[in-house]
Structures are given as structure tokens and as C-alpha cells.
Design an enzyme around this catalytic site. Structure first.
Site, short mmCIF file in Angstrom:
data_model
loop_
_atom_site.label_atom_id
_atom_site.label_comp_id
_atom_site.label_asym_id
_atom_site.label_seq_id
_atom_site.Cartn_x
_atom_site.Cartn_y
_atom_site.Cartn_z
N ASP A 194 42.63 25.94 45.52
CA ASP A 194 41.38 26.61 45.87
C ASP A 194 40.32 25.58 46.23
OD1 ASP A 194 39.28 28.85 45.76
OD2 ASP A 194 41.10 29.86 45.11
N HIS A 232 34.45 29.66 43.99
CA HIS A 232 35.63 30.51 43.97
C HIS A 232 36.77 29.90 43.16
CE1 HIS A 232 39.22 32.60 45.63
NE2 HIS A 232 38.40 33.62 45.61
N SER A 235 42.09 38.55 45.77
CA SER A 235 42.12 37.18 45.27
C SER A 235 41.64 37.13 43.83
CB SER A 235 41.24 36.26 46.13
OG SER A 235 39.88 36.50 45.89
#
Length: 1063
Positions: free
Chosen positions: A223, A254, A419
């Protein structure tokens, strides 16, 4: 504009404007110069939008094995030495990352002015497997202000992650404000219920109490990185950076959120706080990545023996070969990959890669009321179209809406998206893996088997939305801890009578003479990374349940690798059941063998036999007029080529990638036709491969493929013999096609569409024998037809039509003029609809309409299902709708003399992706007509026994006995709230502030003691009070005299003494 494609030129022009501005002193001149400066700014923005970025041609050269950097350089040098006489300019692009010190199976090469011949020369080297363009990967972000959960120091703005439907791989999360923290407040107020964390909702605390916290499991998060001293994590083993930015920290938030859902140890608790976190920073702060970064990072993950890998990105490009091949290699090395299926719901056929791969656990999203999230992508997979049928995906669903996770620096935040659901499953998988004593039993297949066998099915939801159901962590633990290596099937049974779960199979019964129903089953092989099917699958019909009324053909993967393969089951009705109605059942037996991995069994094999029950509903063959055949063979979509959307207004969604199937983006149309009593079948072969006497109408919608000459000849003969034809076309204009080209950041090249919304020149070749043709006009607009509101979205017009036909025309905007010259004009009397009865005796009817968007779910604004009904009434029953034949919009059929018919785009590359065309020195030529598919029906081995009545019950994996797996006593959940220490955070830890571990277990053991003592104190208090009440002497109440008695005494006294009594 091209003269301004230089930033340097822009600033030179801008500087000259400022010089002019300094010369002129009048206010008027100031405004004139400022206006020109603003114009230059606007022009520069336009230039940046339409000019190619300054990127160099880079190619990923994949090798057949792992080689050192020196060996790779020698192989490339020797391959390119003979290309272009040795004058080719090239160099190897250096890659500075942790994997550069180890052997690799690819190299990134910059080739200046690479020609196709030089690339072919490179691929001819014996050690080079493939050469593909370097791809750029974007992550789409949208920032919105929102209050963070449990925020303690000021306020922050959290990112709202939003996916789109373009060609690139994107993040699959969305912003959400579902959860809100109470925070600290000194005033007295009514307390409200505090929501639990997702790990506790899924009962991870039950496994925590047993001492399982993810210890010993390596989990990788691919990520945006993670801060070094984030207070939520205690076991970050390694942080690596694979980008061109010199930082390891998360600048977006994120990656921190995803890692927190998996392994946070406080506040918003993760599933496996003691797992080993390996952080792979593969995205920059500008949300950019490259395929080569992923490939290097994947190789390093294999080197580090990662157990679980979470990948919360996705895209529709399942033909990104280096990426897909590396995912296969990862899972072959026992890496359990968990990936999000996409945020492109509720449209069907929107699965993202790599979640749509058989060896990857694809995760969909639900909310906390167990409803499928609207954003969650739906199946089926589209790899197998048009010839076959897609597989069931997602594999499983879990919470993905309003889930709490770690903030970028501290505190908690909420996000929504698949996600978010993906790390929920990744965290659960990490926790489950830590509960298994024999880690050799844990592999990508066995873990998926445990998850799907234990999943809880959601009522009223079909399998292309929920997969096998909702994640059940405790049942998965029970199955995994009694697991024995074996093979299994997904789905585990085929029941064409079970609705809605088995939609679309259950939506239409089967009958004799119909196209075979294809069910694509996935074989999961938990015995080893590779396997095979022994002999052939066996078809065993149940005689008491009329199993001999159906025929079954089976095709399958010759090799099951890695961990999985396919089993395609084709079902048809036997001739003797042509007039029969009822239920037929049977099963297919499959035996899978894998090499034994145990050293004591060298040369031996492990085998596992699985049974696939089949149940179908058979009806008599419907009349010809009720049968509609959908042409799937001539539909093309992205990938591999640039096939643009049918609606040019959809600029943010330029690619046609949903499959154009009746069960994907034409699902609503299919449901409507079924509700009207029509039987819809799919043709996945050339027109020469079906019996036209069985069907009333051939439905051709949005066709991009060319046609074989033999198809054109046969269709004309079929229409003469009574087959009818309905064609829904779309726009096609070569000038517009050149205009809508775009620079693909994935392949770093300009993409020119090879067709328009439909391949109009090919359609014109097909229908020219009846004197019909579509034009290259491009029109748009709203109108009313037969009292129905209609919207024409980027459609074409009818250029030529027989003089005895019915033609409907409307006033529409010239959208082609708007695209090309940014001008608006209304064209009167645009022919859009035509009806025609062929002159031959018993001949069929033909209907043309210039736009398919009104029946396409992708971007439909106003449906025209009523028009499709009217056209089918005309083609199937020769009933001309009065609303059309007597319409005020009826005009004389066009002759086609006004303008030339559209021609194919010169230099197009449709032959690269076409099943019909092949490359030729001049123009592409048709290939030889392929043979029609022939199914080899399995020889039945009847079984004289009763079939199971309920196929829904999951077939238990061999040796699984849930009763043998003990669980701790299930106590009601009690959130424990404690203030954090100064070294942690100033926030309140809610709920479950005490993390699992020895300290938490000791606290859990002392709670019952205090509860018992408290109960004894309360009981003693009540006993003492009761004893005092019983021992206290009773007081005699004073006697109250009645008033009548007092009056009698007064009268007696008065009589005796003659005096009134003294009071």
C-alpha cells in the site's frame, strides 16, 4: 497547441506577457494583459490534458528463470545486437530497491524508438519469455473534510478513497462517516452505545482468549507505507520502499488504515496484533505506481517467505501478463493473497483483477446490516467470454462499510469500500493461520476452502453478489483445525431450481434443442500446488429422479496450478424429454491427484474424490416465436484493445469492459424479457453454428467484431426461411474516433479506438443484402416516441432502407459536430428506427435501431424495454405496433444517396484482437471459418438411488467434524474502557481497551471473582434487612371509635345527668 507542449515555452510566453504588462500603464491595458495571461493558463491546462507526458519507452523483459544482473544484461545485449544492425539505442533502467541485490526474473529496459521487429527479436532469445510495456498504475483519491474517530490533537482531514472504472488499477475504498467517537467531555449527558470494532463483531476475541493473536504469521501490506513510530503497532518487522520517493512513511493514510485493520493493538483493534507486519510502500504520495515496482516487491515477498498478502487495489486489465504471472508465482510459493473485487457495483461484470483469479481470495463488501454494499462489484468473471461462461466471484463477503481503522498518525478513522473488506479478511486469515499447529496444512487452497465452507449465506442474494456468503471466523477456525488435505469445488453443487442464490441459472428452465447451459466450476486443490484430474469425470444420473433425461459434457484443466483449475459443465436435455416437464438430478464424480510432498512418500500421490450434485428443471421445448438468440460471439471489449464506451458523455469511463453479456451489463434487459415470457439463449460461436429453425429472433446488440463471409451468406438464407433479426447499433465516425484517442499511462502510448461504439461498416456488410445501412452520423437528444420518453445517447442514424419499410425519424443534436468543433446544431428528421418485412414467402422481419444505451445497464438514463417488446412482437408474431406504423414521426425511407457510407478506419489494428480477421500485407483478411464447437457428452453410469433433497447444505470437507473442535465458554461481550498511558495517546480506548495477551487473560480471570464477591455482599445486605424486619416487635394500633358509638354514649349521659358532656 503542439507548439506549446513545452513547459519552457509556456513560461517564456508568460514572461513576455509580464514584460508587456510592465510597459502599459493604463488600467485598460492591465486588464487586457491579465486576460491574455488567464488565456495562456487555460491553454496550458488544455495542453497538459491532450499532450503526451514526458515519459520514455520502457519495457519489462521477463525471463524464463531467475538470473543475476550481469546475466540478464548479457542476454538482453545478445538479443538486441542483431536488431536494426546493432544501431538500436537502449539501456537497462536501474532499480534501487531491496530486491536489487538478489537474482530476478525480469529487467526494465529503455529502448529508444523501439520497433515491433526489435521487440520480436528480443522475444526470440531462448531465455526471454515475454516483452511488455512498462505500466503506470494510478490510485484515485478524493479528499473530504471529516472528523476522525477518537481524535485527540486538533482536527485532521481524512482522505475519501474512490475507485473509478478506467483501465488502471486503483484503490478500492471510499470515505465514510458511519462511526462517530464520543471523545472526552466533562458535562453530564446521556451515554449512548459504543460501536464495537470489526474484529470483535466477528468474534476474534474468542480466539484471543484461547491465546491466538497472529503470532508467528508474516503478513505483507502492499500500500502507501506506514509511519515508523505509530502507536498502534508493536511488531512491524520491516518497512520497505519500492517507489521513487525517498520516504517510508505514509503520506496518504490508506496503508496505515489497512495495516490497522489487520494488526492494530489498541484503540481500533486489528485481528492479529502479534503478527509480523511487513510494510511494502508501492504507491507514492501522488498515488502513482508502476508494474515493475510491484514485480520487484512481489519477488522480495517470496524471498521473505510472506504468509499472507493484502492487496487493496484492482483494475479490469486481466491481460497485464507480467502482473498476473507474478501473482500466480506468489500463490505457488504458498503466499495467501487477499484482494478486493472492486467498487464498480451495482453493475454486473465489474470484477477487478487480481481478485478475479482462481488462486486469489476475492473479497466483496457488506454493511453492518448484512446487506450487499452498493459499491461492491458483482460477478461473473469475464475472462471466459464470449465462448464460455464466467466463474463465481467474489469468494466471500464481509464488512466493508463504515469500518474503523488506524489514522495516519494516531487515533481512528472510518472508511468504506472493498479495500476495507479485503484487510478484514486478510486479518482474519492471519489470525486463523496462527491457530493451526501444523503450518504445512495452511496454503492458499486450504484457507480458501475453510473460508467458503464456513461462510454464512445471506438470504435473498445471488452468488454473483455474495459468493459463498459472509465471513464466519469461528466456524472457519473449527474447519481449519480439523482439516485434512483434499480437493473441493466452488460452487459445491449446481441447482438450477434454487432462486435467488443460483441466479441466473435458476431464472430459466432448460429444454430440448436449446443451447447447452454452461456452469464454470473452480476446483480447489488443498493437497498441493499442482495436481491433475485422474482419468475423466464420471456422470452418474439418478434414475429415480429422472437423471437420464439430461446429457452432461465436461471439460477441465489439464493441470491444476497453482492450487486450482476449472471444471466446465455443459448441461443439455435429452431428446426423449422434448415434451417432458419435471426435475432431473445426478452428480459428477471427479478424482484429483497431487504429488505427495512428504519425503516418506517419494513418488507417491495424494488423491481426493469429490462429488458435484446437479439438479435441473426441464420444460417442453417452447415455440419458436418465444425463443430469442443473443449474439455474444461478435461482442468485443477491453482488454486487450481500446473499445470505447457507447455513450461519449461518459468521459470518466471510456472503456467498454463489462462483457456485453445478458448476465452482466444487459442483466435488466434479460430480466425484462424473461418476465415477458421469452426464452433467451446465448450464441458463443459463429452464426454458422446454430439451427435457425429453432429461433424466432436473432438479437444483435453493440457488435464490434467483423463477420465471416460464410456468416453473411447463412444469415441471408436463415432470414429468407423465417428467422427475424433485431439490430441495436451505436456510433461510428472515423473523425470522432481520432478525436477520442487518449494517452494510456499504463502502456505509455497513444490509444486509438479500433471501432466506434459498434462496428458499423461490418454491420453494413451484414445487412446490405436487404438494401439497408447505418450512417456515420453521431446524434444525441431527448424525444418522445409512442408516449414514452426516450434518450438517444451517442447513436447513429439509418442511411439506407428499403422503400416499402417503416422508418421513424426524430430531431436530434449533432453530437459529432460538438465533439469535433465544439459547436451545437440540431438536425431535423434523423432516421433512427426501421421495420421491414422481407419479400420472400415465409421470410422473417428485420428491425434496426441506432442506439443500444437504452437497454445497457452501464450508463442507461431512460430504458426502452417497451420498444424492445414492440420490436419482438413485430419480429416474432408479425404484429406491427400501431404506435409506430401510424406515428407522426414516420418518414420516407432514406436512399443513402446524400452521403457516402462509413468506411473502416485506415490503419486500425482490429485484427490483433479479432477472431475473424488476420494480419495481411495489405488490408486484413478473414481467417478460415473455424469449426463449430462440438461437445463430447459423457457416457452415463446410472445410479439407482435417491438423490439428496437439499443441495444447499455445504458438503462437509472430508474429516471435518465441528463438534470435535472445542471453543471457550462464550461470554457476553463487555467493553472494557481504560485511559491510555501517557506514552500511548490522550484518547479513550473504546471499546476493548485491554488488548489480548497475558495481562488481558489475568484480568479476565479476576473478573468472575469480583463479580461473585459483589453478589455475596448484595445478598447479605438483603438477608440482614429481612431478619431485622422479622425480629422487630409489632405495635398495637389504637382503637378508633365509630361515630355512631360516640353518639349513643352521649345520649345515655344526657339522659342520666341532664348535662351535656364536657369535651
Amino acid at each position: 497547441i503542439k507548439t506549446f507542449c513545452s513547459t519552457r515555452m509556456y513560461f517564456i510566453v508568460l514572461r513576455h506577457f509580464f514584460v508587456v504588462k510592465d510597459i502599459f500603464y493604463s488600467i485598460k491595458m492591465h486588464f487586457i494583459v491579465l486576460r491574455h495571461i488567464c488565456l495562456c493558463h487555460c491553454l496550458f491546462a488544455l495542453i497538459l490534458k491532450h499532450c503526451p507526458l514526458s515519459v520514455f519507452p520502457e519495457y519489462i523483459v521477463a525471463f524464463t528463470g531467475y538470473f543475476s544482473a550481469k546475466a540478464r544484461s548479457l542476454y538482453i545485449s545478445s538479443a538486441l545486437r542483431s536488431a536494426s544492425g546493432g544501431a538500436l539505442e537502449w539501456h537497462i533502467v536501474p532499480r534501487e530497491n531491496p530486491a536489487s541485490d538478489f537474482p530476478s526474473d525480469f529487467e526494465l529496459v529503455h529502448i529508444r524508438q523501439a520497433s515491433p521487429s526489435s521487440l520480436l527479436t528480443l522475444e526470440d532469445h531462448p531465455y526471454i519469455k515475454r516483452v511488455t510495456p512498462q505500466r503506470k498504475v494510478f490510485r484515485s483519491l478524493k479528499y473530504i473534510p471529516s472528523a476522525p474517530c477518537n481524535a485527540t490533537r486538533g482536527t485532521q482531514k481524512w482522505q475519501s478513497w474512490q475507485s473509478s472504472r478506467p483501465f488502471r488499477r486503483t484503490s478500492l475504498s471510499l470515505g465514510s462517516g458511519f462511526w462517530h467517537a464520543t471523545g472526552r467531555h466533562s458535562s453530564r449527558r446521556l451515554l449512548r452505545a459504543i460501536p464495537r470494532h470489526v474484529a470483535q463483531i466477528l468474534q476474534a476475541d474468542v480466539l484471543w482468549q484461547m491465546g491466538h493473536t497472529g503470532s508467528g504469521v508474516k503478513v505483507a501490506v502492499f500500500d502507501t507505507g506506514l509511519s515508523e513510530k505509530h502507536p498502534h503497532f508493536k511488531n512491524v518487522k520491516e518497512r520497505t520502499n519500492w517507489t521513487n520517493e525517498k520516504t517510508l512513511d505514509d503520506g496518504l493514510g490508506h496503508g496505515t488504515f489497512v495495516a490497522g485493520v489487520i494488526a492494530s493493538m489498541r484503540e481500533c483493534q486489528g485481528f492479529a496484533p502479534d503478527s509480523e507486519l511487513h510494510i511494502f510502500r508501492v504507491f507514492t504520495n501522488n498515488q502513482v505506481s508502476y508494474t515493475s515496482w510491484f514485480l520487484d516487491a512481489f519477488n522480495y515477498a517470496i524471498l521473505k517467505k510472506i504468509d499472507v498478502l493484502n492487496l487493496s487495489i484492482g483494475g479490469p486489465d486481466f491481460m497485464d501478463h507480467p502482473f498476473v504471472d507474478k501473482v500466480w508465482e506468489l500463490t505457488a510459493n504458498r503466499v495467501i493473497m487477499v484482494s478486493a473485487i472492486g467498487n464498480d457495483g451495482p453493475l454486473y461484470g465489474t470484477l477487478n483483477n487480481p481478485a478475479d483469479q482462481m488462486d486469489v481470495i476475492g473479497v466483496g463488501g457488506i454493511d453492518f446490516e448484512d446487506n450487499i454494499a452498493r459499491f461492491s462489484s458483482r460477478g461473473m468473471t469475464t475472462w471466459e467470454l464470449p465462448g464460455g461462461y464466467g466463474r463465481v466471484k467474489p469468494d466471500i463477503v464481509t464488512y466493508g462499510s463504515g469500518v474503523r481503522g488506524s489514522g495516519m498518525k494516531e487515533g481512528c478513522r472510518s472508511l468504506s469500500g472493498t479495500s476495507v473488506a479485503s484487510p478484514v479478511v486478510a486479518g482474519a486469515v492471519t489470525l486463523l493461520a496462527s491457530t493451526v499447529l501444523n503450518r504445512e496444512l495452511v496454503n492458499p487452497a486450504s484457507m480458501k476452502q475453510a473460508l467458503i465452507a464456513s461462510a454464512r449465506r445471506l438470504p435473498g442474494v445471488n452468488m454473483f453478489e455474495q459468493g459463498h456468503g459472509k465471513l464466519d471466523l469461528i466456524r472457519a477456525y473449527q474447519i481449519l483445525n480439523s482439516y485434512r488435505p483434499q480437493a473441493s469445488l466452488s460452487p459445491s453443487y449446481i441447482d438450477l431450481t434454487e432462486c435467488p442464490y443460483m441466479w441466473p441459472y435458476c431464472s430459466q428452465p432448460i429444454y430440448y434443442g436449446g443451447m447447452p447451459t454452461i456452469v464454470n466450476v473452480t476446483i480447489l486443490n488443498g493437497m498441493g500446488v499442482t495436481g491433475r484430474i485422474v482419468d475423466k469425470p464420471i456422470w452418474q444420473p439418478y434414475l429415480p429422479q429422472n437423471g437420464d433425461h439430461i446429457d452432461v459434457a465436461v471439460s477441465y484443466s489439464p493441470v491444476l496450478w497453482p492450487w486450482a483449475g476449472y471444471l466446465a459443465v455443459s448441461i443439455s436435455v435429452a431428446k426423449k424429454a422434448a415434451s417432458w416437464e419435471g426435475i432431473a438430478q445426478g452428480h459428477v464424480m471427479v478424482t484429483v491427484a497431487s504429488p505427495a510432498e512428504n519425503d516418506s512418500e517419494v513418488g507417491g500421490e495424494l488423491t481426493s474424490t469429490v462429488k458435484l450434485p446437479i439438479k435441473v428443471k426441464i420444460v417442453p421445448t417452447p415455440p419458436r416465436s418465444k425463443r430469442v438468440l443473443w449474439d455474444q460471439y461478435h461482442n468485443l471489449r477491453y482488454p486487450p484493445g481500446y473499445f470505447p464506451r457507447d455513450n461519449l458523455r461518459m468521459k470518466n469511463d471510456p472503456l467498454d469492459w463489462n462483457g456485453d453479456h445478458i448476465h452482466t451489463n444487459f442483466r435488466d434487459m434479460y430480466q425484462h424479457l424473461r418476465s415477458m415470457g421469452y426464452f433467451v439463449e446465448v450464441l458463443g460461436a459463429p452464426i454458422t453454428c446454430f439451427d435457425a429453425s429453432q429461433y424466432g429472433t436473432l438479437l444483435m446488440v453493440d457488435s464490434e467484431e467483423e463477420y465471416f463471409p460464410e456468416e453473411i451468406t447463412k444469415l441471408r438464407r436463415d432470414v429468407d426461411n423465417g428467422l427475424s433479426l433485431i439490430v441495436f447499433s451505436d456510433w461510428y465516425n472515423t473523425s470522432v474516433m481520432r478525436k477520442v484517442k487518449f494517452y494510456d499511462e499504463n502502456t505509455r502510448q497513444w490509444w486509438m479506438p479500433d471501432t466506434g461504439g459498434a462496428n458499423v461498416p461490418a454491420l453494413n456488410d451484414l445487412i446490405s443484402v436487404w438494401g439497408m445501412a447505418f450512417s456515420d452520423g453521431l446524434y444525441e437528444g431527448d424525444f418522445t416516441l409512442a408516449d414514452h420518453d426516450m434518450y438517444y445517447a451517442s447513436g447513429c442514424s439509418i442511411a439506407r432502407f428499403p422503400e416499402d419499410g417503416i422508418v421513424i425519424a426524430k430531431n436530434l443534436k449533432d453530437q459529432g459536430l460538438e465533439v469535433l468543433k465544439q459547436e451545437t446544431a440540431v438536425v431535423e428528421g434523423v432516421p433512427i428506427l426501421g421495420l421491414y418485412q422481407t419479400p420472400s414467402d415465409g421470410g422473417g422481419r428485420i428491425a434496426l435501431y441506432g442506439d443500444s444505451n437504452c437497454i445497457d445497464d452501464s450508463h442507461r438514463q431512460k430504458d426502452c424495454f417497451w420498444l424492445l417488446d414492440a420490436l419482438l412482437q413485430y419480429t416474432s408474431y408479425s404484429m406491427t405496433p400501431p404506435s409506430l406504423s401510424h406515428s407522426h414521426s414516420r418518414v420516407a425511407p432514406p436512399t443513402g444517396a446524400e452521403r457516402p457510407l462509413p468506411q473502416r478506419l485506415e490503419g486500425n489494428h482490429l485484427y490483433r484482437y479479432s477472431k475473424v480477421l488476420e494480419a495481411h500485407l495489405g488490408d486484413p483478411k478473414p481467417r478460415p471459418l473455424p469449426a463449430c464447437p462440438h461437445l463430447s457428452w459423457a457416457k452415463p453410469q446410472p445410479v439407482n438411488e435417491t438423490a439428496p433433497s437439499n443441495l444447499w447444505k455445504h458438503q462437509k470437507l472430508l474429516s471435518v467434524d465441528l463438534d470435535k473442535v472445542a471453543l471457550p465458554n462464550m461470554r457476553a461481550y463487555r467493553p472494557q474502557v481504560r485511559p491510555l498511558s501517557p506514552g500511548e495517546s490522550g484518547a479513550w480506548d473504546i471499546p476493548g481497551g485491554i488488548m489480548p495477551g497475558r495481562y488481558n487473560q489475568e484480568v479476565g480471570q479476576t473478573i468472575p471473582v469480583f463479580a461473585f464477591l459483589g453478589a455475596m455482599v448484595v445478598l447479605s445486605f438483603f438477608v440482614v434487612q429481612l431478619t431485622k424486619a422479622k425480629s422487630k416487635p409489632k405495635r398495637r394500633k389504637p382503637r378508633i371509635k365509630r361515630p355512631t358509638y360516640l353518639q349513643q354514649q352521649q345520649q345515655q349521659t344526657t339522659t342520666t345527668t341532664g348535662k351535656n358532656p364536657t369535651v
